[in-house]
Scaffold this motif. Sequence first.
Motif, PDB file in Angstrom:
ATOM      1  N   ARG A  27      38.851  41.464  36.664  1.00  0.00           N
ATOM      2  CA  ARG A  27      39.660  40.324  36.244  1.00  0.00           C
ATOM      3  C   ARG A  27      39.376  40.062  34.767  1.00  0.00           C
ATOM      4  O   ARG A  27      38.457  40.642  34.194  1.00  0.00           O
ATOM      5  N   LYS A  28      40.171  39.178  34.139  1.00  0.00           N
ATOM      6  CA  LYS A  28      39.956  38.857  32.731  1.00  0.00           C
ATOM      7  C   LYS A  28      38.488  38.458  32.490  1.00  0.00           C
ATOM      8  O   LYS A  28      37.938  37.681  33.265  1.00  0.00           O
ATOM      9  N   MET A  29      37.891  39.001  31.428  1.00  0.00           N
ATOM     10  CA  MET A  29      36.497  38.639  31.169  1.00  0.00           C
ATOM     11  C   MET A  29      36.434  37.177  30.751  1.00  0.00           C
ATOM     12  O   MET A  29      37.040  36.774  29.769  1.00  0.00           O
ATOM     13  N   SER A  30      35.700  36.383  31.521  1.00  0.00           N
ATOM     14  CA  SER A  30      35.672  34.955  31.257  1.00  0.00           C
ATOM     15  C   SER A  30      34.425  34.338  31.858  1.00  0.00           C
ATOM     16  O   SER A  30      34.000  34.714  32.955  1.00  0.00           O
ATOM     17  N   LYS A  31      33.867  33.362  31.118  1.00  0.00           N
ATOM     18  CA  LYS A  31      32.659  32.740  31.650  1.00  0.00           C
ATOM     19  C   LYS A  31      32.951  32.036  32.968  1.00  0.00           C
ATOM     20  O   LYS A  31      32.082  31.910  33.811  1.00  0.00           O
ATOM     21  N   SER A  32      34.224  31.616  33.163  1.00  0.00           N
ATOM     22  CA  SER A  32      34.494  30.930  34.433  1.00  0.00           C
ATOM     23  C   SER A  32      34.530  31.889  35.626  1.00  0.00           C
ATOM     24  O   SER A  32      34.411  31.448  36.763  1.00  0.00           O
ATOM     25  N   TYR A  33      34.684  33.186  35.377  1.00  0.00           N
ATOM     26  CA  TYR A  33      34.626  34.150  36.493  1.00  0.00           C
ATOM     27  C   TYR A  33      33.238  34.774  36.647  1.00  0.00           C
ATOM     28  O   TYR A  33      33.022  35.592  37.530  1.00  0.00           O
TER      29      TYR A  33
END
Length: 336
Positions: free
Chosen positions: A202-208
């Motif tokens: 998934r999109k690299m993101s601190k929320s994931y």
Amino acid sequence: MSNEIYLTGITTTGTPHIGNYVGAIRPGIEASKDLTTKHFYFLADYHSLAKNEDPDKIVRSTLEIAAAWMALGLDTEHAYFYRQSDIPEILELTWILHGMTAKGLMNRAHSYKASVQANVESGNKDPDKGVMMALYSYPILMAADILMFKSTKVPVGQDQKQHVEMARDIAQRFNHHYGQTFVLPEPVIGENTAVLKGLDGRKMSKSYNNTIPLFAAEKPLRKLIMKIKTNSLEPGEPKNTGDSTIFDIYKAFATPEETAEVEKLYAEGIAWGQMKQKLFEYINDHMKPAREEYERLIADPAIVEAELLKGAERAREEAVPYLAKIRDAIGIRKLG
Ligand code: TRP
């Protein structure tokens, strides 16, 4: 000197990761080498309150993000590099803008709407449950960041485009009511800045929670790269670069020639383990000099603090006289 003024903020939540690097930090540092335009880059620490972060995490994130930009070579003599909370004029302007911001406009903000939607979906009687004013009026603080420095261009990700458009709306309404005061900003959405995928695809993101920290030390870096999700093709079987997170990350760092070479390796069926090792070595070599500088700064936060204060002083040379004019325009003035 062109008249363009670029400005962008980075919310101080989390540790900088390679997605932030290729999407924002690297293009920001590159752009600021253009000495014919002005550049403002700042740490949006008051914005982090909308996310209810733990205080120690906010400080840590502020240090890490500032150290990252410095270690990667931002020229702080040319670019204005500061911390939002060191510019009290921004908060003062935020309240002034509240007077020209329709509540209905805020009702339409995506981030607020997402919270309401979540409440509705989970059957909550109050659609505003848990919504703090810091989240609701977040776009007004962002408008103050932008308008305070007469920004014309605001580089942001797609998710922030609406906020820049709101800043423009607020500025227009103010100008209409009080006379020409603000410059109208425009969002700039990076077309060729890559959006990287994270460990899980998934999109690299601190929320994931799927990120690779930009300055991860050698061992954890290797471990994380080995975790990147791949398909189950065997060594020797040709692989597709089009749906490969490893390839995308490699490409974001490598030269076009190096990327072409890796395309060949994919066609020849390089084993995933081998390709991960190659990616690890590439990023590790690429980041090493900046990582050493980053570690030096993290160990000595006073250097970073001094740099931010210097940046704030320069930024306030612009903000203080401008805010005086704005206050005058709205009738907050001396009596005699
Ligand atoms: N809200 C932006 C984000 O989360 C950060 C930000 C704060 C910003 N103020 C800004 C970006 C002003 C551009 C201009 O990414």
